[in-house]
Structures are given as structure tokens and as C-alpha cells.
Enzyme design. Sequence first.
Site, PDB file in Angstrom:
ATOM      1  CB  CYS A   1      -0.907  -0.008   1.228  1.00 42.43           C
ATOM      2  SG  CYS A   1      -1.811  -1.569   1.449  1.00 42.43           S
TER       3      CYS A   1
ATOM      4  CG  ASP B   1      -0.236  -8.865   6.286  1.00 41.92           C
ATOM      5  OD1 ASP B   1      -1.230  -8.145   6.079  1.00 41.92           O
ATOM      6  OD2 ASP B   1       0.753  -8.864   5.533  1.00 41.92           O
TER       7      ASP B   1
END
Length: 596
Positions: free
Chosen positions: A2, A103
Amino acid sequence: MCRIAGIISNRLTPGEINEKVSLMCNALKHGGPDDEGIFFDEKVKLAFGHRRLSIIDLSKNGHQPMADIQQRVWISFNGEIYNYLVLKQELLKLGVKFNSNTDTEVIINAYLQWGTDAFSRINGMFAFALYDKENATTYLVRDTSGIKPLYYNVSQGQLSFASEVRAFKAANIVTEADQNWAVRFLAFGHIPEPYTTLKEVYSLAKGNYLCWHHHKNSFEIVPYQKSKSVLSYITDINEAKEQIRNSLKASVKSQLIADAPIGVFLSGGIDSSLLTLLANEQKEQQLKTISIFFNEKTYDERAYQNLVLDKISGEKFAHLVQQKEFETFLPSIINDMDMPTTDGINSWFISKYAHEDGLKAVLSGVGADELFGGYPSFNRIKYFKYLRKTPEFAAHLANYFKEDKYRKLSFLAHKHYLADYLLLRGLFVPADIAKILGADINQIEQILFNEPQLSGLDNYDGENASWFETNLYMQNQLLRDTDVMSMQHGLEVRVPFLDEDFQQLAASISPEIRFDSKQPKKILIDTFTDILPESVWNRPKMGFTFPFQQWMGLHQEIGNEHLYKSEIAKKSIRKFKKGEMHWAKAFALYQVQLHG
């Protein structure tokens, strides 16, 4: 994978903070096209921004910024944690409950359970911001290999951070250029950490966290993982090969975990071929490979790519890149760089094609050369023991040579580890940089060699070469360029050779068997001779490169001496056009001209 950004400020109004973080996120949207989110805490005047590229748990449960159930801890996370399933099982046994399969949530609960000790438990590539409401602290954390970037600025009690330098400028947080960036760029071919092109915007060091204390508006930077010294080397070659095989297979397996399409960059070289073959053995879905080829026969590696492709199943994508594509896309490539670099064009193209072929994540062979002696520097460095005996006055005389390779001996006038590195890989010498920029040579030398001296780098052996290539070349150029160019196309690049456990294993192998002066990466090749075609490794090293010497020479601007200001720049371009200067130096001059 990201992009993240954020601001903590008592100077700005809540509206201004949110607006600036929104502008930062908008400047980073290419790296997170799937989702956007902003979290704001009015009490401490904090905003976290996030742009999401969905790889694991593609559902809305992966929306960020994310918090724990009690909303004590908030996080904006960029990266992948490869041991998150192991950590999750450990946390489940401790009674921790989870709301998603991400995660990201594992990091939050690991922190709640173990505090900052959690950071050293994480194995992956990551950069994240974590806000602990209860303790009134915010942490900026970067992985131990520096695979994911994280930049920050502290000014008048305000902390700003982002995944790319462009975000600070887009939000009008920092707009003033660092006046020394061109000096460093012309010497190194990139902007070395911790510096950037913007004044007082710095890169957070790998393996460190920045802790911001909200009540004090102060911070400190702390290494969270101490360097592990090798207590005893692996000296048995068969043991070394067995451990390399097992560890690399485990790394590839863990880095193939994804809920989105994943593939491999296949150049035809040793490292990408090996990863392709190992991934093919372990894949749970059809493996996709992305390759590039050229009409210029000297650079065309299709024969070697096909040797590997014949051994695997799955979709195989190959793309022809020609001079016309280079010229068409060069303006976009330079804009996408975030900061000037002489590398990254190759990564830009192959990432573009991977995205167009439907991939969201790929494996790359970055790291193997640095770990196992794949570069010429591993042999050249041994001569430094003798070169370092050159008197300072004699080293200065090297500036009078005409040929660049001899002029670089002038770096020997500086007793500094960066001078050794620049002698191995530098572009322009200080005397030339001074003339190009119209500056004083003493000022140039002060800028380049003002870093504290490091000990243990004067043995001039394979381990020293590995340190230089890993911590300077790979860190500042290969990893940064790979990240910024791939994320421009919404693509995540994973690097199995830089798995923490694999790197520690490589460091524990005796240098006598880890490095071979006659065959680069011999131990790696010997470990996998059963699957790696001989024609792939038994040939001169090419590297993943393009026909830039020819293409840039034909480029209407790069090769036009009249566009350059200084006489030495004009002279350099004339040398380049005659084939007497490397394309990287011409490309560096061109970028300085563009940004000047």
C-alpha cells in the site's frame, strides 16, 4: 502493499490536518488503487492516511487504517508479513481473537501483547505507523532490510510521514529543495539515505523505529533489532548447500502467499530463473512469468528465458521493448521516479507489463548478487589494499587524467568508506561535480564525506564488498527504484533472497565458500545444479539491463549537448555520443538539467 501518510500537529487545525493528509494520499493513489481511508484523533491532533493495494484478504475486513477491538491501537501499514500465520497461531494460543485474515491485524495484536518487542518478531517487508492511545505514543517502523520506504519530516513540533517524497510537496508541507541533492546524485547515481531531494525530509533507517511522544512533542529513533554477529561459520560446503536449499525454498513458499494473482519476473539470469523454478515447484495456482526482450541481440535473453519456460507450466508473458517505447514513456518514467535515479527504467517497464497482464504481486531476484558475490566489485575490492597506500597528493593528481576510470582514483585522497564505495561504483568525481554545478570543490567534498566514519570496512574482502553492495547500492538504488517504479503500476514486488532468515544464513557461511573469485555465486549455483540449466549460469553476467547506450545516444534531448549549461556537461555529452562515456553519466546530467 500500500501507501501510507500522516501528520501529527498542534499547529494545524483539524480541518487542515485532514485536508493535507488527503492531499498526500491522493498523490500516492497509484500505489493503492483499491481503497482509501483516513483516521483522525482530535485529542492528539493526529491523522493517518492509507491507500490500499489488496493482496491478502481482499475483503473489506482489510480496510485501513485499522484498529483493535477496543480501538486502543490504530495502524496504517504498507507491506507484507511473511510469518504472520505463525505469529497468529502464537497469539491465538494466548487467547487473542481476530476479526480478519489480514497480516495487518496480526501486527496490532502482536504489539498489544509484546509492545515494541513485537517489531523484531516480524519477518517481512514493511513500513507502518502505529498509534497507541493509552501510552500517547506513535511509532514509525521500517523493516530490517529497508525494502519498503518511509520518509519523515519534523518541524516546529509537527511530525509528517509518507511512503514517497512527492507527498510532502503535494500537501505543501515541505516544498524547499535540499540544495545538496544534485551533488550526491552526480556522485552516487541516486540520492543516498537518509537524504532526499527535499530539505529536512529524511528516510527512516532500516531496522529502526521513530517513537513520537505526544505529550512532549518530541521523538527518538531506536534500532529495534540488534545486528547479530556470527559466532561460528558454516565451513562444510555440503551443510551450507543443504541449508541454502531448505532456507530459500521456505522463503519462496512464504512469499507466494497471496489472495491476488502472483507471478515472477524472469529475465533469464541465474537469480530470476532459480526463483521461477522454485516457485513452479511450490505453487498452488498456475504460475505466471513476465519477461522482456529486445531486437538488439546483445541484450536479448530470450534463449535463456525459454530454457526455463520449457521446464514450467502456467501463463508466460513476454514483451518486446524498443527505442520508440523508451522515447514515448521516458517523460512519464522520470516523473514517476519520485527522486532522480540512474536506475529504475527497467523496473518501470516490466512492472507496467505485469500490471497489464493481470498481476498484483511478483517475485524478484534482487539480493542474490549482494549475498553471494555476483558483482565485479567482489574481485576488484582486493586491490584496494594496495591502492589505499597511494599518497594523498598522488591521488589528487588523478584529476588530470582524461579517462574516467583513472580519474576515479582521486577518491583515494579521502580516507572514508564512502570514497571506497564511489571508487567502486561512483559516477562523477568531486572535481567534475564542482565544475558541473559551479561550486567549490571543498564544499563538494564536505557534502560527500561528512558522514561519520565506519569501522571494519577496510579489510577489502568479500564480506566488505557484500556490505557495500547491500547497504549502499542495493539499499539506496535497487530497492528504492524497484519499490517506487512497481507501485506506480499498482504492483507489489517481493524479494525472497532478502528474507531475514535467509540473509542470516548467508552471513553465517564461511567467506571461503560463500564467495568464489572465479565463478560468481558458485555456492548458489552448485546448490541448485539439479534444476538450473547450465546455459543459464555458465555465461558472462548481463544483469537486467536495456540497450541504453544506444537508445539514449539517439534521444533528441539526452544526446543534445546544446541543452546543457556547463562546458563540462557539454563535453561529457560529446564523449557519450562517441561511445567514450557510460550512459548512466549522461542520464544523470540530463536529470540535473531537467530539475535545475
